[in-house]
Design a protein around this motif. Structure first.
Motif, PDB file in Angstrom:
ATOM      1  N   UNK A  74      24.049  -7.461  -1.368  1.00  0.00           N
ATOM      2  CA  UNK A  74      24.668  -8.539  -0.585  1.00  0.00           C
ATOM      3  C   UNK A  74      23.799  -9.005   0.577  1.00  0.00           C
ATOM      4  N   UNK A  75      22.781  -8.206   0.991  1.00  0.00           N
ATOM      5  CA  UNK A  75      21.929  -8.627   2.104  1.00  0.00           C
ATOM      6  C   UNK A  75      21.154  -9.910   1.759  1.00  0.00           C
ATOM      7  N   UNK A  76      20.977 -10.174   0.443  1.00  0.00           N
ATOM      8  CA  UNK A  76      20.270 -11.384   0.038  1.00  0.00           C
ATOM      9  C   UNK A  76      21.223 -12.575  -0.093  1.00  0.00           C
ATOM     10  N   UNK A  77      22.501 -12.321   0.021  1.00  0.00           N
ATOM     11  CA  UNK A  77      23.484 -13.389  -0.156  1.00  0.00           C
ATOM     12  C   UNK A  77      23.942 -13.953   1.193  1.00  0.00           C
ATOM     13  N   UNK A  78      23.814 -13.159   2.249  1.00  0.00           N
ATOM     14  CA  UNK A  78      24.339 -13.557   3.558  1.00  0.00           C
ATOM     15  C   UNK A  78      23.765 -14.902   4.027  1.00  0.00           C
ATOM     16  N   UNK A  79      22.465 -15.113   3.778  1.00  0.00           N
ATOM     17  CA  UNK A  79      21.800 -16.329   4.276  1.00  0.00           C
ATOM     18  C   UNK A  79      21.458 -17.307   3.153  1.00  0.00           C
ATOM     19  N   UNK A  80      22.166 -17.154   2.065  1.00  0.00           N
ATOM     20  CA  UNK A  80      21.918 -18.039   0.930  1.00  0.00           C
ATOM     21  C   UNK A  80      22.212 -19.484   1.343  1.00  0.00           C
ATOM     22  N   UNK A  81      21.284 -20.378   1.039  1.00  0.00           N
ATOM     23  CA  UNK A  81      21.428 -21.777   1.420  1.00  0.00           C
ATOM     24  C   UNK A  81      20.725 -22.096   2.725  1.00  0.00           C
ATOM     25  N   UNK A  82      20.569 -21.088   3.601  1.00  0.00           N
ATOM     26  CA  UNK A  82      19.877 -21.279   4.878  1.00  0.00           C
ATOM     27  C   UNK A  82      18.501 -20.646   4.891  1.00  0.00           C
ATOM     28  N   UNK A  83      18.247 -19.778   3.950  1.00  0.00           N
ATOM     29  CA  UNK A  83      16.985 -19.039   3.943  1.00  0.00           C
ATOM     30  C   UNK A  83      16.309 -19.252   2.584  1.00  0.00           C
ATOM     31  N   UNK A  84      15.085 -19.811   2.607  1.00  0.00           N
ATOM     32  CA  UNK A  84      14.377 -20.116   1.357  1.00  0.00           C
ATOM     33  C   UNK A  84      14.073 -18.845   0.562  1.00  0.00           C
ATOM     34  N   UNK A  85      13.754 -17.772   1.291  1.00  0.00           N
ATOM     35  CA  UNK A  85      13.427 -16.526   0.576  1.00  0.00           C
ATOM     36  C   UNK A  85      14.620 -16.031  -0.225  1.00  0.00           C
ATOM     37  N   UNK A  86      15.811 -16.033   0.395  1.00  0.00           N
ATOM     38  CA  UNK A  86      17.009 -15.573  -0.296  1.00  0.00           C
ATOM     39  C   UNK A  86      17.283 -16.412  -1.536  1.00  0.00           C
ATOM     40  N   UNK A  87      17.159 -17.732  -1.402  1.00  0.00           N
ATOM     41  CA  UNK A  87      17.372 -18.618  -2.555  1.00  0.00           C
ATOM     42  C   UNK A  87      16.398 -18.297  -3.676  1.00  0.00           C
ATOM     43  N   UNK A  88      15.113 -18.143  -3.297  1.00  0.00           N
ATOM     44  CA  UNK A  88      14.078 -17.896  -4.295  1.00  0.00           C
ATOM     45  C   UNK A  88      14.273 -16.537  -4.960  1.00  0.00           C
ATOM     46  N   UNK A  89      14.674 -15.560  -4.151  1.00  0.00           N
ATOM     47  CA  UNK A  89      14.849 -14.203  -4.692  1.00  0.00           C
ATOM     48  C   UNK A  89      15.950 -14.169  -5.749  1.00  0.00           C
ATOM     49  N   UNK A  90      17.097 -14.737  -5.442  1.00  0.00           N
ATOM     50  CA  UNK A  90      18.214 -14.708  -6.390  1.00  0.00           C
ATOM     51  C   UNK A  90      17.829 -15.446  -7.671  1.00  0.00           C
ATOM     52  N   UNK A  91      17.150 -16.619  -7.506  1.00  0.00           N
ATOM     53  CA  UNK A  91      16.754 -17.390  -8.679  1.00  0.00           C
ATOM     54  C   UNK A  91      15.740 -16.601  -9.516  1.00  0.00           C
ATOM     55  N   UNK A  92      14.798 -15.927  -8.822  1.00  0.00           N
ATOM     56  CA  UNK A  92      13.778 -15.141  -9.531  1.00  0.00           C
ATOM     57  C   UNK A  92      14.403 -13.994 -10.314  1.00  0.00           C
ATOM     58  N   UNK A  93      15.361 -13.296  -9.705  1.00  0.00           N
ATOM     59  CA  UNK A  93      16.013 -12.177 -10.382  1.00  0.00           C
ATOM     60  C   UNK A  93      16.774 -12.668 -11.605  1.00  0.00           C
ATOM     61  N   UNK A  94      17.409 -13.841 -11.471  1.00  0.00           N
ATOM     62  CA  UNK A  94      18.152 -14.393 -12.595  1.00  0.00           C
ATOM     63  C   UNK A  94      17.224 -14.695 -13.763  1.00  0.00           C
TER      64      UNK A  94
END
Length: 860
Positions: free
Chosen positions: A789-809
């Protein structure tokens, strides 16, 4: 830890008296006292020092082998958290945790919010209080230990006394049997008396003498005691008339003939002994007991043999028409095999008539010094029937029994029996020495120190004089023990003790208090040489000690308290000397400090979380409840695909406990195994119910802890749950953390492969927090990746979080596994994830973890 109620009282009184909050615990029982304070006070204190601070403090305290008092830093200046380890003989026995509010540092804004009646103190006050608590606890533990040793010694002495009493009883009974050799009565009368005396002495049911009749077809009981049913017995009934001795206890395996005979006459245990006339077995003497728990002891058989010998001697004497020589020979045969010293003396003629060989062994030195006649005759003339004496010549202790009897020739004589009790006396002396002396060094121990000090204090008060107590502790003695081994540490302690006893003025006033602590008492005339005595003690440690082929230096710190000026009680004098010793340690060691009233001690506390967790785990984990958080399938319409099982602890004593506080502790204590097995079983059981109630595809996710996965039988336990609950294995998903998997990749691959072979789904939890390589992910036998969930907290506001979730998918899609995102709480997060090809979502956006009734009410 024994006497928990006593420690609870000490804690509660101590808290009220000193303004600190305490909790007591040890390694064996965990927390042994209830935390002091009202519920409002506990809530406020918990907000200052949370569970993690306490756990860290206790972990440090258990590992700390040098300092007995440590402090755990807090975020506020007006509160202090301490831990104190109390050791006895170098072994940690008890720990205290203490939380103190420093009154002068409490801000006004905080003071207004303090619960009514909350305890506060000063920095100096808490320092003095903690040292006193440490000293008080150590003294109490030592007292409890000494009490246990004393009780053990008393039990051994009591047992020894009982054995001696039994021997005395047997000797008295034997004397009564020997008297039956007097020539006046008939054989039947004499034998009957002998049997009655023996039956009474051993507490038997009865005895009889049986002989074969002239016709050879039957046996006749000619003498009996205790039973009239035994008269004439058919030859075929008697199984023992073979010339051999038979010893049958109540629990013995016995042949059929013996079973029939003993069963007919309700006999449970018996001894059958042959009696010979002219080398032919013509009679049997039989002793029996109807008690179902009679087991014949060696002493019983010996006594019965002696009785049989007396009866046979009487029989032989009657057959030989009262032959004096025959009687004396039979008597001598008996007395030579009694197992104690026996001699007979004619008091009127001052003549020694008989002495058995065992008595000659006991009085060997007396005989060599030609003092036997005087010794025996003087002793025989003693009118006491029983006496305990010490023989200087033999260096032995004896129990002496004296009885007047008629000798075989009819004259009145004194029969004296000697029983060697030297071993018993020396054991008693050893117990007295152990009670007063230290077993290693030979110095007097703490108990003797307290006794002597009490006497010296009273003498000083009565004579208006002064005495001194010097409390000595070796500096850094642990380094010698750890570096050279405890055996060389013991050698050093013995050498130091020997040197102390050679200091003029204190030769007999040196005491070992335990470990590397000593006390020296200076009283009376030597007080005028106190400074010289202290200097001589310090000089002992100027030169090195030769240990293991090398020279080693060892210094001391010491504290001096005067009585009755500094204190008038034993406890206070020792405490104040110990306080001065502590100050000597603080000032840099290798010095002697006098008590001046400005220094005092330290103390500590710990919560009772561990104790209640152990109790809850032992009580079938009933306090641990399984909550369920729904997992939503977002590949199409948002539908519930199952739930993750999460454990919650609602303690009956502590209330609701945060999982972040109790789960790490459970893993540390090894209690996570029964708790985890409980959660796994409950989760699988409820999922099977959902599947049967119209939701065959619902799955339940269960976390496996590090400790569980490291168990050799983890796969067997999982299979056992599947078999017992009868859940479809594909509806059970077991989650393992990423950090565990990458730390032991080879082992985890093997274990996870075995789990998957059961048909169970495997998920990699907390992905992204363990720094695992993509290659590792590809190698692991997993079905689902769960993004932390630490990667979800700033989803939409943080480019790294967005990229990480997309990469894992995209990675998951490439290697053929599914993705679940945890911690989704907002609609914005949901919208972004929905468009990234994610399979499952879990988080507060849909539902929080809920109890089973709420979950089933909403989703079943």
């Amino acid at each position: 830890m024994s006497k928990p109620g006593l420690f609870q009282k000490i804690q509660d009184y101590f808290c009220r008296a000193n303004g600190v909050y305490l909790s007591c615990l040890n390694r064996e029982d965990g927390v042994i006292t209830k935390a002091y304070g009202t519920e409002n006070e506990k809530v406020f204190l918990h907000s200052i020092a949370g569970e993690s601070r306490y756990m860290n403090l206790l972990s440090r305290l258990e590992d700390c082998a040098v300092e007995s008092v440590i402090e755990e830093p807090l975020d506020v200046e007006y509160a202090k958290l301490y831990g104190v380890s109390v050791s006895v003989d170098g072994e940690q026995k008890l720990m205290w945790a203490a939380l103190a509010l420093i009154d002068e540092k409490i801000p006004d804004a905080v003071r207004e919010k303090l619960p009514q009646g909350i305890l506060t103190t000063t920095e100096q006050g808490v320092s003095l209080a903690l040292e006193f608590l440490e000293l008080l606890t150590r003294q109490l533990l030592i007292t409890m230990k000494n009490e246990s040793l004393a009780n053990e010694a008393l039990e051994k002495i009591k047992k020894s006394d009982e054995e001696i009493k039994l021997q005395c009883h047997m000797l008295e009974a034997l004397n009564s049997v020997i008297k039956l050799l007097e020539p006046d009565d008939s054989f039947v009368s004499t034998a009957e008396k002998a049997l009655e005396s023996t039956v009474k002495a051993l507490g038997l049911s009865g005895a009889f003498i049986i002989r074969q009749n002239v016709d050879g077809a039957s046996f006749e009981v000619i003498v009996s005691s205790g039973d009239n049913r035994l008269k004439t017995i058919g030859t075929s009934e008697v199984p023992f008339f073979t010339g051999r001795q038979y010893i049958i206890s109540s629990n013995s395996v016995r042949p059929e003939k013996f079973r029939n005979f003993m069963g007919k006459y309700a006999i449970n245990a018996a001894v059958f002994q042959p009696m010979y006339i002219n080398n032919n077995c013509q009679m049997y003497v039989c002793f029996y007991d109807r008690n179902e728990s009679r087991t014949w002891e060696k002493s019983d058989i010996s006594f019965l043999n002696d009785t049989k010998c007396v009866i046979q001697s009487v029989l032989s004497k009657k057959i030989t028409t009262n032959s004096l020589a025959g009687s004396y020979a039979s008597l001598e045969a008996i007395l030579e095999n009694t197992g104690c010293g026996i001699y007979v003396a004619d008091i009127l003629k001052q003549e020694l008539l008989y002495m058995n060989s065992w008595c000659k062994v006991l009085l060997e030195n007396t005989i060599e010094q030609n003092g036997l006649e005087n010794h025996v005759l003087l002793d025989a003339a003693n009118t006491k029937s029983f006496e305990e004496i010490y023989s200087v010549e033999e260096d032995k202790w004896f129990d002496v029994h004296r009885t007047d009897i008629k000798w075989v020739d009819g004259r009145q004589v004194r029969l004296v029996t000697l029983y060697d009790i030297t071993q018993k006396k020396r054991y008693q002396q050893k117990m007295e020495t152990q009670a007063n002396n230290d077993f290693l060094t030979g110095l007097y121990n703490r108990m003797r120190c307290e006794q002597d000090l009490d006497r010296f204090i009273n003498d000083a008060v009565n004579s208006n004089s002064t005495g001194a107590l010097i409390y000595i502790d070796l500096d850094d003695f642990k380094h010698i023990n750890d570096g050279l081994g405890h055996q060389y540490g013991d050698v050093l302690l013995k050498a130091i003790s020997h040197s102390l006893t050679h200091v003029h003025g204190i030769e007999n006033h040196c005491y070992r208090m335990g470990g590397d602590e000593f006390i020296v008492i200076v009283a009376g005339e030597p007080m005028s040489q106190l400074e010289h005595i202290i200097n001589d003690i310090q000089q002992i440690f100027v030169k090195p000690w030769y240990l293991k082929g090398e020279d080693y230096y060892c210094t001391i710190s010491g504290g001096v308290a005067f009585f009755p000026t500094d204190a008038t009680t034993v406890e206070e004098v020792i405490r104040k000397a110990d306080i001065a010793l502590f100050n000597a340690k603080k000032e840099g060691k290798n010095r002697i400090v006098y008590f001046d009233g400005t220094i005092d001690g330290k103390s500590t506390k710990r919560l009772d979380l561990e104790k209640h967790m152990r109790k809850a785990a032992m009580n079938a984990c009933e306090e641990f409840k399984v909550y369920f958080q729904p997992i939503i399938d977002v590949t199409g319409e948002d539908t519930c695909a199952g739930a993750e099982a999460l454990v919650r602890w609602n303690s009956s004593m502590l209330g609701f406990i945060n999982p972040a506080d109790f789960i790490p502790l459970a893993e540390y204590l090894g209690l996570i195994n029964p708790i985890g097995e409980h959660v796994l079983y409950e989760a699988a059981k409820h999922c099977k119910y959902w599947n049967d109630m119209g939701y065959p595809d619902y799955k339940v996710n269960v976390n496996l802890s590090v400790v569980q996965l490291l168990q050799n039988d983890v796969v067997k336990k999982i299979k056992k749950v599947i078999d017992e609950v009868k859940i479809e294995p594909c509806n059970l998903c077991l989650e393992v953390t990423e950090s565990l998997a990458i730390n032991d990749m080879v082992r985890m691959k093997r274990i996870l492969s075995e789990i998957k072979s059961l048909g169970v789904v495997v998920a990699l939890d907390d992905f992204g927090t363990g720094y695992s390589s993509l290659n590792h992910i590809r190698e692991m036998p997993i079905d689902i990746i769960k993004i932390d969930k630490c990667f979800i907290e700033h989803l939409g506001d943080d480019d790294f979080s967005n990229a990480f979730v997309r990469m894992v998918s995209e990675l998951a899609n490439a290697i053929g596994v599914k993705v679940c995102v945890e911690g989704v709480e907002t609609s914005g997060q949901y919208d972004i994830i929905k468009n990234m090809g994610i399979d499952y979502i879990q988080g507060y956006y849909f539902d929080r973890p809920m109890c089973i009734s709420d979950f089933e009410s909403k989703y079943i």
